[in-house]
Design a protein around this motif. Structure first.
Motif, short mmCIF file in Angstrom:
data_model
loop_
_atom_site.label_atom_id
_atom_site.label_comp_id
_atom_site.label_asym_id
_atom_site.label_seq_id
_atom_site.Cartn_x
_atom_site.Cartn_y
_atom_site.Cartn_z
N GLU A 12 3.06 1.04 -7.86
CA GLU A 12 2.11 1.55 -6.87
C GLU A 12 0.97 0.58 -6.59
OE1 GLU A 12 0.83 5.39 -8.20
OE2 GLU A 12 2.77 6.33 -7.73
N THR A 13 0.52 -0.16 -7.59
CA THR A 13 -0.63 -1.04 -7.41
C THR A 13 -0.26 -2.50 -7.19
OG1 THR A 13 -0.88 -1.49 -9.78
CG2 THR A 13 -2.05 0.44 -8.88
N PRO A 45 -5.81 -4.98 -6.20
CA PRO A 45 -4.75 -4.33 -6.98
C PRO A 45 -5.09 -4.23 -8.47
CG PRO A 45 -3.79 -5.84 -5.42
CD PRO A 45 -5.28 -6.07 -5.37
N ASP A 48 -7.66 -1.45 -8.88
CA ASP A 48 -6.98 -0.17 -8.66
C ASP A 48 -6.23 0.23 -9.93
OD1 ASP A 48 -5.81 2.10 -7.53
OD2 ASP A 48 -4.35 0.97 -6.35
N ALA A 49 -5.50 -0.71 -10.51
CA ALA A 49 -4.77 -0.42 -11.75
C ALA A 49 -5.73 -0.09 -12.88
CB ALA A 49 -3.89 -1.61 -12.13
N ARG A 52 -7.03 3.44 -12.51
CA ARG A 52 -5.97 4.41 -12.84
C ARG A 52 -5.74 4.49 -14.34
NH1 ARG A 52 -1.41 4.48 -8.20
NH2 ARG A 52 -2.73 3.98 -6.41
#
Length: 117
Positions: A12-13, A45, A48-49, A52
């Motif tokens: 996803e990332t 990215p 973002d990871a 998460r």
């Protein structure tokens, strides 16, 4: 974090996530996150990871979004360890500690830089 979570996170990332052993004598693990920078994206990215992973480790619902205000609402105190390359730590600290002091004042966080030496 299980393998399925990490696999989905990477898909996803578009970030690479590796789990490494922590310091000897601890149960801690090092989560290494890297990704190619994407200047056109609002959030990189890798960041973002990271967000998460932070949410997953702290059992925060994914529906809360990524803003620090929303994340901070879940905690009265939270601790995060961030491994930074020594040449990047210089930029974090800043001349005579100016950068780290500015970050602490604007976020009300306490930041400590611990040398591996």
């Amino acid at each position: 974090m299980n393998r399925e979570f990490i696999k989905k996170l990477c898909e996803e990332t578009h970030a690479c996530v590796r789990i490494l052993e922590g310091p000897i004598g601890t149960n801690d693990r090092i989560v290494l996150i890297s990704a190619k920078e994407e200047p056109d994206l609002e959030i990189s990215p890798a960041m973002d990871a990271f967000l998460r992973v932070f949410k997953h480790v702290n059992d925060i619902s994914y529906g809360t979004g990524g803003s620090t205000d929303q994340i901070a609402a879940y905690f009265t105190a939270c601790s995060v360890w961030l491994l930074v390359a020594s040449q990047q730590a210089i930029n974090l600290i800043g001349k005579q500690g100016s950068s780290i002091k500015s970050i602490q004042e604007s976020t009300d966080a306490t930041i400590r830089v611990i040398s591996g030496a």
